[in-house]
Design an enzyme around this catalytic site. Structure first.
Site, PDB file in Angstrom:
ATOM      1  N   ASP A  33       0.905  -1.278  -0.013  1.00  0.00           N
ATOM      2  CA  ASP A  33      -0.118  -0.008  -0.014  1.00  0.00           C
ATOM      3  C   ASP A  33       0.721   1.223  -0.076  1.00  0.00           C
ATOM      4  O   ASP A  33       2.238   1.183   0.303  1.00  0.00           O
ATOM      5  CB  ASP A  33      -0.975   0.005   1.312  1.00  0.00           C
TER       6      ASP A  33
HETATM    7  C1  BGC Z   1      -5.121   3.073  -0.226  1.00  0.00           C
HETATM    8  C2  BGC Z   1      -5.145   2.162  -1.293  1.00  0.00           C
HETATM    9  C3  BGC Z   1      -4.868   2.960  -2.471  1.00  0.00           C
HETATM   10  C4  BGC Z   1      -3.558   3.770  -2.555  1.00  0.00           C
HETATM   11  C5  BGC Z   1      -3.207   4.504  -3.635  1.00  0.00           C
HETATM   12  C6  BGC Z   1      -3.965   4.007  -0.192  1.00  0.00           C
HETATM   13  O1  BGC Z   1      -3.975   5.095   0.589  1.00  0.00           O
HETATM   14  O2  BGC Z   1      -5.278   2.373   0.981  1.00  0.00           O
HETATM   15  O3  BGC Z   1      -6.321   1.430  -1.382  1.00  0.00           O
HETATM   16  O4  BGC Z   1      -4.786   2.055  -3.744  1.00  0.00           O
HETATM   17  O5  BGC Z   1      -3.522   4.797  -1.234  1.00  0.00           O
HETATM   18  O6  BGC Z   1      -3.991   5.518  -3.980  1.00  0.00           O
END
Ligand code: BGC
Length: 738
Positions: free
Chosen positions: A270
């Site tokens: 993540d």
């Molecule tokens: C989220 C993810 C997301 C990523 C990129 C993170 O804050 O938890 O689900 O894909 O950001 O935007």
């Protein structure tokens, strides 16, 4: 007519666009294509030619959503995009600012809750396939979707994005979604692996779950995404699990995901979820993505080059991860092929897909005076009240949204569908109010905000009352929005925000011919409204065509067939994480309710929910009769065939979801009172009878034996409870397993 419907999902993947459910499709399971190995030799020789720096470039973000390629060797960048609601607008390479493109419009698809409420695996395939075409058309390799964490608390900020509280429904929706998506030469990135069930303290909270609960509740959909759908990537979550961050969790990444399940794809972190260099890579992470610092300062960037140079990590270890990425790239045909799918985006066909999903997601909660469907012929005027009638949700809050050219609001849907002769009297009714911007975390509603500014404006209230008084019928659109329910924070409580409850009460007093529509992603306290209103509808952040779908349900062009994918509690403390006082924890959160997540808790503890899991009404009525199994006794390898007759006893065609829950009274291990083990959605024409067959492989009845570290089917008697919600069981069938 005999329909054979299977747990393994009932359809021919060639014929997926048929979601009518009334043809006798033979059962077929969804199965994704495995990672290709045809290019392994070529990949090995490429790796031999790469410098350490080139390899490391592939293991971390070198822009917001890409990793580096190696141009001289013909290796392109790996390009990713969010997310669960559709392909996110193009982001700048080195900041969150939009890139400012004018050709990055996409279809806004219903959020996860909406898809889950369809209880329709064919629609899940359709969603995946449709958004997969959009991903490809935007030139991406990986879509950061689906988001499938289990809904543990009704307060969860991302409940709207996730599917359900039930592991079985979760996996049955996840597999076709991933298969459909990946058929477009793009990878799903299934997230957030794993046990990321709250936003509060998500960056560091240490989740403690006992092994059986982990296996039976929190992992099944991830496992199915790997074993059945062959997902090409997984996203490592922010939080810790058993004291190790998920992006450096050897148990979860190497032992469970790869060694047990045979995952061959890549694990992507993540965004900014990585905390170490050598440990992360050796524990199974492949790619570090993120934001807050220069890309070369990532843990898997310069620090990894240094670690390799000082022998803290071997180059073979690095090669292993590079090889996985290249294998995925060849599988996606981003290398080594000229016939990669090209996709399409922002098309009428995709808006239609979004419509089809939305139309089956809307849940009719109450219709005790048969006000619905509204009959335009009997109306001269309709009051449409509430800020949610005009609120758009494609963007908003924190986290991935979609830049779309089309988002039909509920008001626009009614304007599109009602005859022009009917007067629509719109009143905003309430104001969205949040904590002062300086204190607010995006849409977060602080307790202070609730106390001080959750008030109605007298003039707006009066305008709404007048509109309601002077109209033949009235629809109030309340609930929340994507500023209120948002990534990065959980809700403070279950109350409807912005003074809505008071508004609804006042409207009901002046116009009893009132329909209350709640638009939201997760449960709210609607107990008071349920008591006072005769007519209650639940809708979701429902995509580009959400308003049209909602209008079609309200006016009867579509017969509602959505079913709640989670339990609506009467009050917060009734739900398991709160009853056990084990949310949100501080540094550690221990899932004390164990297996009893969602309805498993309510049913086992005999607590009445406000609305149960699996619940939803129709404009027609169904009678389920004559449920039977094909045999009385089964071996562990066999499949139980349950047949049930469904009579449509009303005068409208409609779809019903037949649900089968298993119980084992004399189990030697603790079990929830009942657990969903099969379901199928069937179309039954007015006045007609249909026979549906649901297939449940006996292995679905297994529990996870921690001592043996294996799934075990207990022999003996089981009861299979057939019904149309977790609390409406019409028949209990007894079978035995040898
Ligand atoms: C989220 C993810 C997301 C990523 C990129 C993170 O804050 O938890 O689900 O894909 O950001 O935007």
């Amino acid at each position: 007519m005999l329909i054979v419907l299977s747990l393994f999902t009932s359809c021919d993947q060639m014929n997926e666009n048929d979601t009518t459910l009334n043809n006798a499709a033979p059962s077929k399971s969804y199965k994704g294509k495995a990672i290709a190995h045809d290019f392994d030799d070529k990949i090995d020789s490429l790796i031999l030619q790469m410098t350490l720096e080139e390899k490391v470039g592939m293991l971390h973000g070198t822009s917001m959503f890409n990793t580096a390629g190696v141009e001289r060797l013909g290796i392109p960048e790996l390009k990713m995009a969010d997310g669960p609601l559709g392909v996110r607008e193009e982001i700048s390479r080195d900041s969150w600012a939009p890139a400012g493109w004018d050709n990055d419009f996409a279809t806004y698809y219903p959020a996860g809750g909406g898809l889950a409420a369809t209880w329709n695996t064919r629609l899940s395939y359709k969603f995946g396939n449709s958004v997969g075409e959009e991903t490809r058309a935007r030139g991406k390799d990986v879509l950061l979707s689906p988001a499938i964490n289990i809904i543990r608390t009704p307060l969860g900020g991302r409940t709207y994005e996730y599917f359900t509280e039930d592991p079985f429904l979760n996996k049955k929706l996840t597999v076709p979604f991933v298969v459909g998506l990946q058929e477009n030469d793009v990878a799903a990135c299934v997230k957030h692996y794993a046990a990321n069930n709250q936003e509060t303290n998500r960056d560091f909270v240490d989740v403690q779950i006992d092994e059986r609960t982990l296996r039976e509740i929190y992992l099944p959909a991830f496992k199915a995404a790997v074993v059945e759908a062959n997902a090409y990537s997984m996203m490592g979550a922010y939080n810790k699990f058993r004291d190790e961050y998920l992006c450096e969790n050897n148990y979860m990444l190497n032992e469970v995901l790869r060694d047990e399940w045979g995952f061959e794809g890549v694990v992507i972190s993540d965004w900014a979820a990585v905390h170490t260099t050598v440990k992360s890579l050796e524990s199974g992470l492949d790619i570090e993505m993120g934001t807050p610092k220069p890309f070369n300062e990532f843990f898997l960037a310069d620090a990894l080059i240094d670690a390799a140079k000082s022998d803290k990590i071997s180059e073979e270890e690095i090669d292993k991860h590079v090889k996985r990425i290249l294998q995925v790239m060849y599988t996606l045909k981003s290398m080594g092929a000229t016939d990669r799918k090209r996709g399409s985006i922002n098309t009428e066909a995709h808006f239609q897909d979004a419509y089809d999903i939305a139309a089956e997601s809307i849940v009719l909660l109450k219709n005790s005076n048969n006000i619905l469907p509204l009959n335009p012929e009997q109306l001269k005027s309709i009051a449409v009240i509430g800020n949610n009638a005009t609120k758009k949700n494609a963007l908003g809050g924190f986290g991935a949204g979609v830049k779309t050219e089309r988002e039909i609001t509920p008001l626009e849907g009614l304007q599109n569908r009602l005859p022009k002769s009917i007067n629509i009297n719109y009143a905003e009714g309430y104001l969205e109010r949040y904590a002062p911007k300086s204190e607010a975390v995006f849409g977060e509603v602080t307790q202070e905000a609730v106390n001080t500014i959750d008030k109605l404006e007298p003039e707006m209230l009066e305008e709404a009352i007048q509109a309601a008084k002077n109209s033949d019928a009235c629809i109030v659109f309340a609930g929340s929005n994507r500023d209120y329910e948002t990534e990065a924070s959980d809700r403070a409580d279950l109350e409807l925000p912005f003074g809505q409850e008071e508004l609804i009460e006042q409207i009901l007093e002046v116009n009893p011919n009132t329909v209350v529509v709640i638009i939201g992603g997760g449960p709210f306290n609607i107990k008071g409204i349920k008591e006072k209103a005769s007519t209650l509808v639940w809708s979701w952040f429902n995509g580009s065509e959400g308003g049209n779908a909602l209008a079609d349900v309200l006016l009867g062009a579509v017969n509602p067939s959505g079913k709640l994918p989670w339990t609506m509690p009467e009050k917060l403390d009734d739900s398991p994480a709160h009853a056990t006082n084990s949310f949100p924890g501080d540094k550690v959160v221990s899932y004390d309710e164990g297996l009893l997540v969602g309805y498993r808790w309510f049913d086992t503890k005999d607590i009445d929910p406000l609305y149960p899991f699996g619940y939803g009404l129709s404009y027609t009525t169904f009678e389920l009769k004559n449920a039977r199994t094909d045999k009385k006794s089964y071996s562990g390898e066999e499949t139980i065939m349950i047949t049930v007759d469904i009579q449509n006893t009303g005068n409208k065609d409609g779809k019903e979801v037949i649900q089968v829950y298993s119980t084992k009274n004399d189990s030697k291990v603790d079990r929830p009172l009942q657990e969903l083990k099969g379901f199928e959605k069937v179309l039954v024409t007015a006045g007609q009878n249909t026979t549906a067959t649901i297939a449940i492989p006996v292995k679905e009845l297994a529990y996870y034996n921690v001592d043996k570290a294996a799934w075990e089917i207990e022999p003996g008697n089981y009861n299979l409870r057939v019904g149309n919600s977790s609390r409406k069981i019409i028949s209990e069938l007894s079978i035995s397993v040898e």
